[in-house]
Design an enzyme around this catalytic site. Structure first.
Site, PDB file in Angstrom:
ATOM      1  N   GLY A  33      41.598  91.580 -24.016  1.00 63.13           N
ATOM      2  CA  GLY A  33      41.270  90.298 -23.380  1.00 63.13           C
ATOM      3  C   GLY A  33      40.523  90.570 -22.092  1.00 63.13           C
ATOM      4  O   GLY A  33      40.191  91.704 -21.789  1.00 63.13           O
ATOM      5  N   GLY A  35      40.348  89.578 -17.743  1.00 65.08           N
ATOM      6  CA  GLY A  35      41.054  88.983 -16.609  1.00 65.08           C
ATOM      7  C   GLY A  35      40.100  88.860 -15.435  1.00 65.08           C
ATOM      8  O   GLY A  35      38.886  88.890 -15.619  1.00 65.08           O
ATOM      9  N   GLN A  36      40.650  88.787 -14.249  1.00 65.23           N
ATOM     10  CA  GLN A  36      39.848  88.574 -13.041  1.00 65.23           C
ATOM     11  C   GLN A  36      38.825  89.678 -12.825  1.00 65.23           C
ATOM     12  O   GLN A  36      37.769  89.441 -12.250  1.00 65.23           O
ATOM     13  CB  GLN A  36      40.817  88.507 -11.850  1.00 65.23           C
ATOM     14  CG  GLN A  36      40.194  88.021 -10.578  1.00 65.23           C
ATOM     15  CD  GLN A  36      39.637  86.628 -10.704  1.00 65.23           C
ATOM     16  OE1 GLN A  36      40.237  85.763 -11.363  1.00 65.23           O
ATOM     17  NE2 GLN A  36      38.495  86.370 -10.111  1.00 65.23           N
ATOM     18  N   PHE A  37      39.115  90.876 -13.316  1.00 67.07           N
ATOM     19  CA  PHE A  37      38.221  92.006 -13.040  1.00 67.07           C
ATOM     20  C   PHE A  37      37.362  92.391 -14.238  1.00 67.07           C
ATOM     21  O   PHE A  37      36.626  93.364 -14.183  1.00 67.07           O
ATOM     22  CB  PHE A  37      39.051  93.227 -12.616  1.00 67.07           C
ATOM     23  CG  PHE A  37      39.816  93.011 -11.352  1.00 67.07           C
ATOM     24  CD1 PHE A  37      41.180  93.248 -11.316  1.00 67.07           C
ATOM     25  CD2 PHE A  37      39.185  92.546 -10.197  1.00 67.07           C
ATOM     26  CE1 PHE A  37      41.903  93.049 -10.151  1.00 67.07           C
ATOM     27  CE2 PHE A  37      39.900  92.342  -9.032  1.00 67.07           C
ATOM     28  CZ  PHE A  37      41.265  92.592  -9.013  1.00 67.07           C
ATOM     29  N   GLY A  38      37.512  91.637 -15.359  1.00 65.68           N
ATOM     30  CA  GLY A  38      36.706  91.979 -16.524  1.00 65.68           C
ATOM     31  C   GLY A  38      37.567  92.373 -17.707  1.00 65.68           C
ATOM     32  O   GLY A  38      38.761  92.042 -17.770  1.00 65.68           O
ATOM     33  N   VAL A  40      39.819  94.216 -20.469  1.00 66.44           N
ATOM     34  CA  VAL A  40      40.930  95.163 -20.538  1.00 66.44           C
ATOM     35  C   VAL A  40      41.018  95.623 -21.989  1.00 66.44           C
ATOM     36  O   VAL A  40      41.010  94.796 -22.897  1.00 66.44           O
ATOM     37  CB  VAL A  40      42.262  94.515 -20.110  1.00 66.44           C
ATOM     38  CG1 VAL A  40      43.398  95.534 -20.147  1.00 66.44           C
ATOM     39  CG2 VAL A  40      42.137  93.903 -18.716  1.00 66.44           C
ATOM     40  N   ASP A 147      50.582  86.915  -6.441  1.00 59.60           N
ATOM     41  CA  ASP A 147      50.193  86.024  -7.541  1.00 59.60           C
ATOM     42  C   ASP A 147      51.197  86.132  -8.686  1.00 59.60           C
ATOM     43  O   ASP A 147      50.839  86.343  -9.845  1.00 59.60           O
ATOM     44  CB  ASP A 147      48.765  86.329  -8.047  1.00 59.60           C
ATOM     45  CG  ASP A 147      48.238  85.230  -8.966  1.00 59.60           C
ATOM     46  OD1 ASP A 147      47.073  85.337  -9.406  1.00 59.60           O
ATOM     47  OD2 ASP A 147      48.993  84.274  -9.272  1.00 59.60           O
ATOM     48  N   ASP A 165      50.079  93.585 -12.269  1.00 56.94           N
ATOM     49  CA  ASP A 165      48.985  93.290 -11.328  1.00 56.94           C
ATOM     50  C   ASP A 165      49.457  92.902  -9.934  1.00 56.94           C
ATOM     51  O   ASP A 165      48.807  92.127  -9.232  1.00 56.94           O
ATOM     52  CB  ASP A 165      48.081  92.214 -11.937  1.00 56.94           C
ATOM     53  CG  ASP A 165      47.463  92.716 -13.242  1.00 56.94           C
ATOM     54  OD1 ASP A 165      47.533  91.993 -14.249  1.00 56.94           O
ATOM     55  OD2 ASP A 165      46.956  93.851 -13.241  1.00 56.94           O
TER      56      ASP A 165
END
Ligand SMILES: CNC(=O)Nc1cc(-c2cccc(-n3cnc4cc(C(C)(C)C)ccc4c3=O)c2C)cn(C)c1=O
Length: 285
Positions: A33, A35-38, A40, A147, A165
């Site tokens: 999938g 996420g915030q950083f690209g 995975v 978070d 995370d």
């Protein structure tokens, strides 16, 4: 060897300070999938150990600051924390290598498997207890998550839940996420002092943990259903709280309400929450 029994050794078996991983040691497999950083991906470390590999999207992360902190983060080791194994940072984009959790994030897991879990209440309170244990370890180490939410917890075999995370939001470069007025800011998990002053602490993690408990007992519902951001901010700053979910015992709801005290210092610590949850587990389950 340990890896074949599914037990994930904390530091992949190499010496304590070898947190730098060479990309030659990694085989990338299917995407899990983004996420915030690209993206995975599932991966294999040294050809045998399943891992998750985050490949940083260009410009998504303050990489140099993260690389400084990564050494410390690999030292945070607990059964209810997704283990950071190391970082490939000799080539760009950098790659973050962590423990792999086969059942994905807790929010999706609750929404898809919640029915079975809710047949008996103990799995739900047990999931809250596991997150609480991981967070108590971070609190003890003066480490703030920033978070905490069901979407940022991951599920392994046998309903094992781990916090993921932690602390990474400090390195996000997207203002939509970092600014409390941004479209991606997690408003519904933010305490009053975070909404008003961006004042993060273990006590704002406690607030978010209460929201996570509500997510668990509603089997993955979004908090404050059908309220928009402005209404949520108004409610939270005026001391209006989420209602008790129908399948949530009163004793459990009393714990949630303690985490939503407006004054951060009146909220319990994760240590105190751990004891309260264990008391409920002994009595009711
Ligand atoms: C089926 N099993 C799996 O899918 N397992 C797994 C899925 C993911 C995964 C997959 C895609 C995206 C993300 N993801 C989601 N939210 C994030 C949020 C942040 C912050 C900074 C906003 C908190 C940072 C990174 C991420 C991030 O990488 C994850 C964790 C990670 N791990 C270790 C797994 O075992």
């Amino acid at each position: 060897p340990a890896a074949l029994t599914g037990y994930a050794p904390a530091t992949l078996g190499f010496s304590q300070d070898k947190w730098e991983i060479s990309s030659t040691e990694l085989t990338l497999m299917k995407p899990l999938g983004s996420g915030q950083f690209g993206v995975v991906r599932l991966g294999k470390f040294q050809g045998r150990m399943l891992v998750a590999v985050k490949t940083m999207r260009e410009g998504s992360m303050c990489e140099d600051d993260f690389i400084q902190e990564a050494k410390t983060m690999t030292k945070l080791q607990h059964p209810n924390l997704v283990q950071l194994y190391g970082v490939c940072f000799k080539e760009r984009p950098i790659q973050i290598v962590t423990e792999y959790m086969c059942n994905g994030n807790l929010s999706s897991y609750l929404r898809t498997k919640g029915r079975e879990l809710a047949e008996d209440r103990s799995p739900l309170i047990d999931m809250c207890h596991q997150v609480c244990c991981g967070m108590e370890y971070l609190e003890r180490n003066k480490f703030i998550h920033r978070d905490l939410a069901a979407r940022n917890c991951l599920v392994g075999e046998h309903n094992i839940v781990k916090v993921s995370d932690f602390g990474l939001s400090r390195y996000v470069l997207d203002d939509e996420y970092t600014s409390s007025t941004g479209s991606k800011f997690p408003i519904k998990w933010a305490s009053p002092e975070v909404l008003e002053f961006s004042r993060f602490s273990s006590k704002s993690d406690i607030w978010a943990f209460g929201i996570l408990m509500w997510e668990v007992f509603t089997l993955g519902k979004t908090p404050y259903p059908n309220l928009n951001t402005t209404d949520v901010v108004r409610q939270v700053t005026h001391g209006k709280h989420l209602d008790r979910p129908q399948r949530c015992p009163h004793a459990v709801y009393r714990i949630m309400k303690q985490t939503w005290e407006k004054d951060p210092m009146r909220r319990p610590s994760f240590k105190e929450l751990q004891v309260q949850i264990e008391d409920i587990q002994e009595k009711d389950y």
